[in-house]
Design a protein around this motif. Structure first.
Motif, short mmCIF file in Angstrom:
data_model
loop_
_atom_site.label_atom_id
_atom_site.label_comp_id
_atom_site.label_asym_id
_atom_site.label_seq_id
_atom_site.Cartn_x
_atom_site.Cartn_y
_atom_site.Cartn_z
N CYS A 45 0.80 -1.23 0.00
CA CYS A 45 0.00 0.00 0.00
C CYS A 45 0.83 1.28 0.00
CB CYS A 45 -0.92 0.01 1.21
SG CYS A 45 -0.05 0.22 2.79
N CYS A 50 -0.65 -2.02 5.37
CA CYS A 50 -0.78 -3.44 5.04
C CYS A 50 0.33 -4.32 5.62
CB CYS A 50 -0.85 -3.63 3.52
SG CYS A 50 0.73 -3.43 2.65
N ALA A 71 -0.10 -3.31 10.84
CA ALA A 71 1.00 -3.43 9.89
C ALA A 71 2.31 -3.73 10.61
CB ALA A 71 1.13 -2.14 9.08
N PRO A 325 -7.82 -6.61 3.64
CA PRO A 325 -6.70 -6.83 4.58
C PRO A 325 -6.96 -7.91 5.61
CG PRO A 325 -7.04 -4.48 4.21
CD PRO A 325 -8.17 -5.18 3.51
N GLU A 329 -4.32 -10.96 5.99
CA GLU A 329 -3.57 -11.13 7.23
C GLU A 329 -3.96 -12.42 7.96
OE1 GLU A 329 -0.84 -9.52 8.05
OE2 GLU A 329 -1.21 -8.66 6.07
N ALA A 350 -2.70 -6.60 -0.15
CA ALA A 350 -3.91 -6.27 0.61
C ALA A 350 -4.54 -5.01 0.03
CB ALA A 350 -3.57 -6.08 2.08
N THR A 352 -6.13 -2.02 0.51
CA THR A 352 -6.46 -1.07 1.56
C THR A 352 -7.20 0.12 0.98
OG1 THR A 352 -4.24 -0.15 1.28
CG2 THR A 352 -4.57 -1.70 3.08
N ASP A 356 -9.49 2.09 5.33
CA ASP A 356 -8.54 1.16 5.94
C ASP A 356 -7.27 1.86 6.38
OD1 ASP A 356 -10.12 -1.16 5.56
OD2 ASP A 356 -9.38 -1.38 3.52
#
Length: 360
Positions: A45, A50, A71, A325, A329, A350, A352, A356
């Motif tokens: 990102c 992320c 993150a 995300p 994750e 991810a 985002t 986010d």
């Protein structure tokens, strides 16, 4: 150490085990310096949301700008981890990071683009085809993304859903022109996606910059592939599948594509057609919130868990995960902790959103 942007420098950053090095100017993040000089570090990102760029600091000092704890949390930072997208050197650095190959660092270009076509595939997914300048063709890897630069300077990132070999397209006998395909999900109240779904017209001009991202197929491995997508996270996976078909890459691959309801799998017909042409490709659609009127008889639940149900041992696989995300994750944590997947074999992008990026 977390503080304001470091102003001293420039500093040298050396990346192990490759030994490659690059300089970082005052006020520049480690990742920005690497991108500027064509040194491929993993990232997603670029906004501290992320965690894709997280790596181990072996020597030196950094300061971090604000970033999300998911993150990189305080314990990880205390243990010497660095988010290169948010880290400013306070000295020369030595980092330990899995690196992409030199040839992957295609030049990043800023260019005008024209809306060629709009194709609404579901109530909240629009496929947008953008025509690029014919004299400035962008080179990219299947799986990378571009950024729209909005009038106020804000940026929005979207993965290219078509592989590079499909870039040149012709319409109605006209000469071929470079066209990229983007899958845009409507975020109600979103400054850009509200425009896409309510006001965007063909021939509209927007500015793009790219390619960005370290998400693309590592072709130096013959390990079987798990391709994991949620929602429009299918876009870069589609590009990867097109690339595999074009290059004749026959590694066993299984796509798990998750949505809340069946209509969220907006190119289900496309992937089923590819499976007919690619005998090494399997497709497992997974729906989490089907309603009775959907008459859904396929797999249900969370898409990343469906992978574990089918593959309790992932130690011999590579995983490529794209989408929300929370899905990415959760997959990273579960596959590495419970299924024996090497962290070096988990590649992620991810998706985002602006919300986010400001959520912790």
């Amino acid at each position: 150490m977390t503080s304001a942007t470091a102003q001293a420098g420039p500093f040298q950053v050396t990346v192990q085990p490759s030994g490659r090095s690059f300089s970082v100017e005052p006020g520049e993040t480690v990742l920005a310096g690497a991108i500027r000089q064509g040194v491929g570090l993993p990232y997603g990102c670029k906004d501290g949301a992320c965690g894709s760029c997280k790596c181990k600091k072996l020597e030196g000092e950094v300061s971090h700008r604000a970033h999300q704890s998911k993150a990189m949390n305080a314990a990880e930072e205390a243990a010497g981890y660095v988010l290169t997208c948010s880290a400013f050197p306070g000295s020369d650095l030595v980092l330990e990071s899995r690196q992409v190959t030199d040839e992957s660092a295609f030049p990043i270009r800023k260019m005008p683009s024209r809306v060629q076509a709009l194709d609404k595939r579901s109530h909240d997914v629009m496929i947008v085809r953008m025509q690029l300048p014919a004299n400035d063709t962008m080179r990219y890897h299947a799986g990378q993304y571009v950024e729209f630069i909005l009038r106020d300077g804000d940026r929005r990132s979207y993965s290219m859903a078509n592989a590079p070999h499909t870039l040149m397209r012709a319409e109605g006998g006209a000469p071929p022109v470079p066209v990229i395909e983007l899958h845009i999900r409507h975020m109600p109240g979103g400054k850009f996606t509200d425009h896409v779904f309510t006001a965007m017209k063909e021939k509209e001009i927007l500015r793009l910059e790219g390619p960005y991202g370290s998400f693309f197929l590592r072709e130096d491995s013959d390990k079987p592939l798990i391709l994991l997508a949620s929602g429009t996270g299918f876009a870069p996976i589609k590009a990867v599948i097109e690339h595999m078909q074009f290059k004749g890459i026959a590694r066993p691959a299984t796509l798990y594509w998750g949505g809340r309801r069946p209509q969220d799998l907006y190119l289900d017909d496309w992937i089923r057609a590819r499976c007919q042409e690619m005998p090494h490709l399997r497709y497992v659609p997974v729906i989490s919130n089907a309603l009775p009127e959907d008459n859904w008889t396929g797999r249900t639940g969370f898409v990343h868990r469906a992978v574990l149900e089918d593959h309790p041992d992932l130690s011999g696989h590579q995983v490529y995960a794209c989408g929300a995300p929370i899905v990415v994750e959760s997959a990273r944590e579960d596959y590495c902790a419970r299924a024996g997947l090497s962290p070096d074999e988990f590649f992620a992008d991810a998706f985002t959103s602006e919300a986010d990026k400001h959520r912790d």
